[in-house]
Design a protein around this motif. Sequence first.
Motif, PDB file in Angstrom:
ATOM      1  N   GLY A 166       0.823  -1.213   0.000  1.00  0.00           N
ATOM      2  CA  GLY A 166       0.000   0.000   0.000  1.00  0.00           C
ATOM      3  C   GLY A 166       0.854   1.258   0.000  1.00  0.00           C
ATOM      4  N   GLY A 167       2.165   1.085   0.305  1.00  0.00           N
ATOM      5  CA  GLY A 167       3.093   2.227   0.255  1.00  0.00           C
ATOM      6  C   GLY A 167       2.853   3.224   1.388  1.00  0.00           C
ATOM      7  N   LEU A 186       9.686   8.557  -0.644  1.00  0.00           N
ATOM      8  CA  LEU A 186      10.818   7.619  -0.505  1.00  0.00           C
ATOM      9  C   LEU A 186      10.832   6.913   0.856  1.00  0.00           C
ATOM     10  CD1 LEU A 186      13.741   9.524  -2.299  1.00  0.00           C
ATOM     11  CD2 LEU A 186      12.361   7.615  -3.152  1.00  0.00           C
ATOM     12  N   ASN A 187       9.869   7.258   1.708  1.00  0.00           N
ATOM     13  CA  ASN A 187       9.829   6.689   3.055  1.00  0.00           C
ATOM     14  C   ASN A 187       8.922   5.457   3.077  1.00  0.00           C
ATOM     15  OD1 ASN A 187      10.142   6.413   5.811  1.00  0.00           O
ATOM     16  ND2 ASN A 187       8.548   7.915   6.294  1.00  0.00           N
ATOM     17  N   HIS A 188       9.382   4.362   2.439  1.00  0.00           N
ATOM     18  CA  HIS A 188       8.539   3.165   2.326  1.00  0.00           C
ATOM     19  C   HIS A 188       8.387   2.481   3.681  1.00  0.00           C
ATOM     20  CE1 HIS A 188       6.922  -0.669   0.984  1.00  0.00           C
ATOM     21  NE2 HIS A 188       6.618  -0.061  -0.148  1.00  0.00           N
ATOM     22  N   PRO A 189       7.148   2.061   4.019  1.00  0.00           N
ATOM     23  CA  PRO A 189       6.932   1.504   5.361  1.00  0.00           C
ATOM     24  C   PRO A 189       7.575   0.147   5.616  1.00  0.00           C
ATOM     25  CG  PRO A 189       4.899   1.398   4.055  1.00  0.00           C
ATOM     26  CD  PRO A 189       5.888   2.188   3.247  1.00  0.00           C
ATOM     27  N   THR A 190       7.727  -0.703   4.585  1.00  0.00           N
ATOM     28  CA  THR A 190       8.211  -2.064   4.875  1.00  0.00           C
ATOM     29  C   THR A 190       9.437  -2.494   4.080  1.00  0.00           C
ATOM     30  OG1 THR A 190       6.543  -2.893   3.312  1.00  0.00           O
ATOM     31  CG2 THR A 190       6.009  -3.039   5.665  1.00  0.00           C
ATOM     32  N   TRP A 191       9.669  -1.953   2.866  1.00  0.00           N
ATOM     33  CA  TRP A 191      10.769  -2.422   2.028  1.00  0.00           C
ATOM     34  C   TRP A 191      11.806  -1.332   1.860  1.00  0.00           C
ATOM     35  CZ3 TRP A 191      11.103  -7.398   0.315  1.00  0.00           C
ATOM     36  CH2 TRP A 191       9.928  -8.166   0.262  1.00  0.00           C
ATOM     37  N   PRO A 231      -0.613  -4.417   4.503  1.00  0.00           N
ATOM     38  CA  PRO A 231       0.383  -3.442   4.976  1.00  0.00           C
ATOM     39  C   PRO A 231       1.609  -4.058   5.636  1.00  0.00           C
ATOM     40  CG  PRO A 231      -1.830  -2.825   5.679  1.00  0.00           C
ATOM     41  CD  PRO A 231      -1.950  -4.184   5.073  1.00  0.00           C
ATOM     42  N   GLN A 232       1.503  -5.282   6.160  1.00  0.00           N
ATOM     43  CA  GLN A 232       2.647  -5.861   6.881  1.00  0.00           C
ATOM     44  C   GLN A 232       3.668  -6.507   5.938  1.00  0.00           C
ATOM     45  OE1 GLN A 232      -0.650  -6.851   7.547  1.00  0.00           O
ATOM     46  NE2 GLN A 232      -0.958  -5.353   9.202  1.00  0.00           N
ATOM     47  N   SER A 233       3.328  -6.716   4.685  1.00  0.00           N
ATOM     48  CA  SER A 233       4.238  -7.338   3.698  1.00  0.00           C
ATOM     49  C   SER A 233       4.828  -8.663   4.207  1.00  0.00           C
ATOM     50  CB  SER A 233       5.388  -6.387   3.326  1.00  0.00           C
ATOM     51  OG  SER A 233       4.906  -5.197   2.776  1.00  0.00           O
ATOM     52  N   ILE A 234       3.988  -9.494   4.788  1.00  0.00           N
ATOM     53  CA  ILE A 234       4.449 -10.807   5.281  1.00  0.00           C
ATOM     54  C   ILE A 234       4.054 -11.918   4.299  1.00  0.00           C
ATOM     55  CG2 ILE A 234       4.186 -12.538   7.121  1.00  0.00           C
ATOM     56  CD1 ILE A 234       5.739 -10.101   8.076  1.00  0.00           C
ATOM     57  N   VAL A 235       2.789 -11.893   3.873  1.00  0.00           N
ATOM     58  CA  VAL A 235       2.350 -12.830   2.819  1.00  0.00           C
ATOM     59  C   VAL A 235       2.674 -12.164   1.492  1.00  0.00           C
ATOM     60  CG1 VAL A 235       0.399 -14.009   1.758  1.00  0.00           C
ATOM     61  CG2 VAL A 235       0.494 -13.752   4.252  1.00  0.00           C
ATOM     62  N   ALA A 289      -8.837  -3.731   0.401  1.00  0.00           N
ATOM     63  CA  ALA A 289      -8.945  -3.512  -1.051  1.00  0.00           C
ATOM     64  C   ALA A 289      -8.061  -2.338  -1.472  1.00  0.00           C
ATOM     65  CB  ALA A 289     -10.392  -3.221  -1.415  1.00  0.00           C
ATOM     66  N   VAL A 290      -7.660  -2.346  -2.737  1.00  0.00           N
ATOM     67  CA  VAL A 290      -6.913  -1.217  -3.316  1.00  0.00           C
ATOM     68  C   VAL A 290      -7.873  -0.022  -3.414  1.00  0.00           C
ATOM     69  CG1 VAL A 290      -5.778  -0.359  -5.412  1.00  0.00           C
ATOM     70  CG2 VAL A 290      -5.404  -2.725  -4.668  1.00  0.00           C
TER      71      VAL A 290
END
Length: 373
Positions: A166-167, A186-191, A231-235, A289-290
Motif C-alpha cells: 500500500g506504500g 521515498l519513506n517506504h513503510p516495509t521495504w 500493509p505488513q508485507s508478510i504474505v 482492497a486497493v
Amino acid sequence: MRRIALLGSTGSIGTSTLNVLRRHPDRFRPVALVAGRNAALLADQVRDWQPAFAGLVHGDGSAGFPAGPEALIAAATRDDVDVVVNAVVGAAGLEATLTALRAGKRVALANKETLVTAGALVAEAARLGGGSLVPIDSEHSAVLQCLAGPAAKGTAPTRLILTASGGPFRTWSDRAIAEATVDQALNHPTWSMGAKITVDSATLANKALEVIEAHFLFDLGYDAIEVVVHPQSIVHAFVEFADGSVLAQAGFPTMEIPILYALTHPDRVPDAGATRFDPVAAGALTFEAVRHEAFPAFGLGVAAGRAGGTAPAVFNGANEVAVAAFLARRIPFGRIPVLIETALAAHSVVAADSLDVVRAADAEARRTAEEAI
Ligand SMILES: NC(=O)c1ccc[n+]([C@@H]2O[C@H](COP(=O)([O-])OP(=O)(O)OC[C@H]3O[C@@H](n4cnc5c(N)ncnc54)[C@H](OP(=O)(O)O)[C@@H]3O)[C@@H](O)[C@H]2O)c1
C-alpha cells in the motif's frame, strides 16, 4: 558452481545479491559485474570479487571499465556465465534479458520493466535460445514457490492474488497524496529499495507492473490476477487451485530469500544467514482492497496490460519519465498518473511483435510525457 553475471551490481538488488553470494562461495561465483554510473562502488566490488569482466554503462572509459549498453550484452552472453541476474532498473535492461535468453542462459529477473515492455518477445527469446526466466520479485517468487512444490502437483492455478504494502500513502487523503513530497514518497513503510521502485510503490504503479509481469510469467489472463493491500508485507502472494485450495508464501520482507531461490530453483539450498520468520513478532496480518481513486496509476497500468500490444511499453515509458521528473522535483506527485494517462491516450496500440516496435512505443511515450511536463 554457478557462474553469475550481475547486471546492476551497485543497486539495491545488486548489493543484496552480492550479500547472498558472499554466504555461498562454494555454490556461486560472480564472473561479470555491470553498473550504471557508480564507478566508486563498482571499483570496490571489483577489488572484493575479482570478476573476469566489469562494465560501467554510463562511464566514459576513464575509470578503466568498458562503457555503453554493450557492456550489459557482453556480460550477459559470456561463455563462462550460467546465470544472468538482471537487477538493472527500467527498460534499459530489456536487451540484456533478450540476448541472455537467446544465448540459453538462466535469467534471474528483478528488472520487471523487461517483461512489461516486451513480454511476448521475452517468451520468444527463451523459446528460441533455450534460456529460462526465474523471477526475483518477491510476489512472483512466492507464486513460483507455491507452484513448484508437490502441493501443486503440476496443476495450473485458477487465480493469483499478489499482495501490495500500500506504500507510504495507503491511508492518506487524495489531496494529501497529490501534494506528497519526494522525501515522503521515498519513506517506504516495509521495504528498502532503489528510488524508482520506491516511488512506484507509492503510486501503486509498481503493482500494475507486477500484474503484467505475472500475466507473462505464469501465462494467466488478467481476470485471474488480483491484488490485495497487505500493509505488513508478510504474505507475498496467494495461489488458488481449481479445488478451492489456496497456498501462500510468507516471510519477513527481505529480497535475499527470493534472490537465492531464483539462483537455485527448483532446488532449495540451506542458508544459515537467511532472515528467520517469527509469526509472533509479525503480529496481526491484515488485508484490504486497493483504493483505486486514490492510486489511479494502478488501474491505468492494469488497463494497459489488458489492452496488450504496445500499451504496457507506453505505460512503463511514461511512468519512468514521470518518476524521474518527480524525483528531480520538476512535477508534483499527483502529476505522475496524469502524465501516464496522457501518454496512453496519445498512443495508438499496435502488436508488440518486434524490438523496433517496442522501442518506438517506448520512445513515443517518453516524448509525450516529457512534452507534457
Ligand atoms: N529493490 C528491491 O527490493 C526490488 C524488489 C523487486 C524488484 N525490483 C526491481 O529490480 C530492479 C532494480 O531495482 P533496485 O531497487 O535495485 O534499483 P536501484 O537500487 O536503483 O539499482 C539500479 C541498478 O541499475 C543500474 N543502472 C541504472 N541505469 C542503468 C543503465 N541504463 N544501464 C545499466 N545499469 C543501470 C544502477 O547503476 P548505478 O547505481 O551504478 O548508476 C544500479 O546498479 C528494478 O527493475 C526493480 O523494479 C527491486
